[in-house]
Design a protein around this motif. Structure first.
Motif, mmCIF file in Angstrom:
data_model
loop_
_atom_site.group_PDB
_atom_site.id
_atom_site.type_symbol
_atom_site.label_atom_id
_atom_site.label_comp_id
_atom_site.label_asym_id
_atom_site.label_seq_id
_atom_site.Cartn_x
_atom_site.Cartn_y
_atom_site.Cartn_z
ATOM 1 N N LYS A 3 47.509 31.822 44.463
ATOM 2 C CA LYS A 3 46.988 32.442 43.242
ATOM 3 C C LYS A 3 45.526 32.084 43.057
ATOM 4 O O LYS A 3 45.106 30.954 43.274
ATOM 5 C CB LYS A 3 47.811 31.987 42.028
ATOM 6 N N CYS A 4 44.802 33.071 42.625
ATOM 7 C CA CYS A 4 43.387 32.895 42.371
ATOM 8 C C CYS A 4 43.202 31.969 41.159
ATOM 9 O O CYS A 4 43.768 32.230 40.105
ATOM 10 C CB CYS A 4 42.770 34.268 42.106
ATOM 11 N N PRO A 5 42.448 30.888 41.311
ATOM 12 C CA PRO A 5 42.266 29.963 40.184
ATOM 13 C C PRO A 5 41.460 30.563 39.037
ATOM 14 O O PRO A 5 41.488 30.056 37.927
ATOM 15 C CB PRO A 5 41.526 28.770 40.815
ATOM 16 N N LYS A 6 40.762 31.643 39.304
ATOM 17 C CA LYS A 6 39.934 32.256 38.269
ATOM 18 C C LYS A 6 40.761 33.170 37.362
ATOM 19 O O LYS A 6 40.752 33.034 36.151
ATOM 20 C CB LYS A 6 38.819 33.050 38.946
ATOM 21 N N CYS A 7 41.483 34.114 37.971
ATOM 22 C CA CYS A 7 42.203 35.097 37.157
ATOM 23 C C CYS A 7 43.705 34.869 37.174
ATOM 24 O O CYS A 7 44.444 35.561 36.483
ATOM 25 C CB CYS A 7 41.866 36.510 37.615
ATOM 26 N N ASN A 8 44.156 33.890 37.988
ATOM 27 C CA ASN A 8 45.557 33.517 38.015
ATOM 28 C C ASN A 8 46.473 34.602 38.565
ATOM 29 O O ASN A 8 47.658 34.616 38.294
ATOM 30 C CB ASN A 8 46.021 33.107 36.611
ATOM 31 N N TRP A 24 40.491 32.559 46.528
ATOM 32 C CA TRP A 24 39.886 33.339 45.450
ATOM 33 C C TRP A 24 39.822 34.808 45.847
ATOM 34 O O TRP A 24 39.701 35.142 47.022
ATOM 35 C CB TRP A 24 38.446 32.878 45.195
ATOM 36 N N HIS A 25 39.866 35.677 44.827
ATOM 37 C CA HIS A 25 39.475 37.061 45.080
ATOM 38 C C HIS A 25 37.972 37.074 45.373
ATOM 39 O O HIS A 25 37.233 36.277 44.791
ATOM 40 C CB HIS A 25 39.741 37.935 43.854
ATOM 41 N N PRO A 26 37.541 37.999 46.205
ATOM 42 C CA PRO A 26 36.093 38.066 46.487
ATOM 43 C C PRO A 26 35.274 38.218 45.201
ATOM 44 O O PRO A 26 34.204 37.642 45.078
ATOM 45 C CB PRO A 26 35.959 39.309 47.365
ATOM 46 N N GLY A 27 35.795 38.961 44.254
ATOM 47 C CA GLY A 27 35.059 39.169 43.013
ATOM 48 C C GLY A 27 35.202 38.032 42.024
ATOM 49 O O GLY A 27 34.544 38.012 40.993
ATOM 50 N N CYS A 28 36.072 37.074 42.335
ATOM 51 C CA CYS A 28 36.308 35.973 41.400
ATOM 52 C C CYS A 28 35.559 34.711 41.783
ATOM 53 O O CYS A 28 35.404 33.825 40.947
ATOM 54 C CB CYS A 28 37.792 35.668 41.305
ATOM 55 N N LEU A 29 35.114 34.656 43.018
ATOM 56 C CA LEU A 29 34.352 33.477 43.441
ATOM 57 C C LEU A 29 32.901 33.670 43.031
ATOM 58 O O LEU A 29 32.069 34.148 43.788
ATOM 59 C CB LEU A 29 34.485 33.271 44.949
HETATM 60 ZN ZN LIG Z 1 40.942 36.485 40.937
#
Ligand SMILES: [Zn+2]
Ligand SMILES: [Zn+2]
Length: 78
Positions: A3-8, A24-29
């Motif tokens: 799971k992406c730590p940014k958007c979960n 991470w998603h590319p857009g979330c890093l």
């Molecule tokens: Zn994300």
């Protein structure tokens, strides 16, 4: 699925960017402060949040921040 730590949300293998030991998603890093997109492995981290090395991390947490005074971080205002 990690799971992406940014958007979960779950990160698919094909799109994940691994940095700080997380996926991470590319857009979330992105830099937590300035929102600049970051490259895995070449950015800073503070309390699990990604930051760009410059200017954000060095300004916020780096030794001395701006200038050369070291302890003058409270004299930011113009
Ligand atoms: Zn994300
Ligand atoms: Zn930044």
């Amino acid at each position: 699925m990690p799971k992406c730590p940014k958007c979960n949300k779950e990160v698919y293998f094909a799109e994940r960017k691994t940095s700080l030991g997380k996926d991470w998603h590319p857009g979330c890093l992105k830099c937590t402060k300035c929102n600049k997109t970051l490259a895995p492995g070449s950015h800073a981290e503070h309390e699990g949040q990604p930051y760009c090395n410059k200017p954000c991390y060095s300004a916020l947490f780096g030794p001395g921040g701006y200038g050369h005074g070291g302890t003058e971080s409270h004299t930011f205002k113009h």
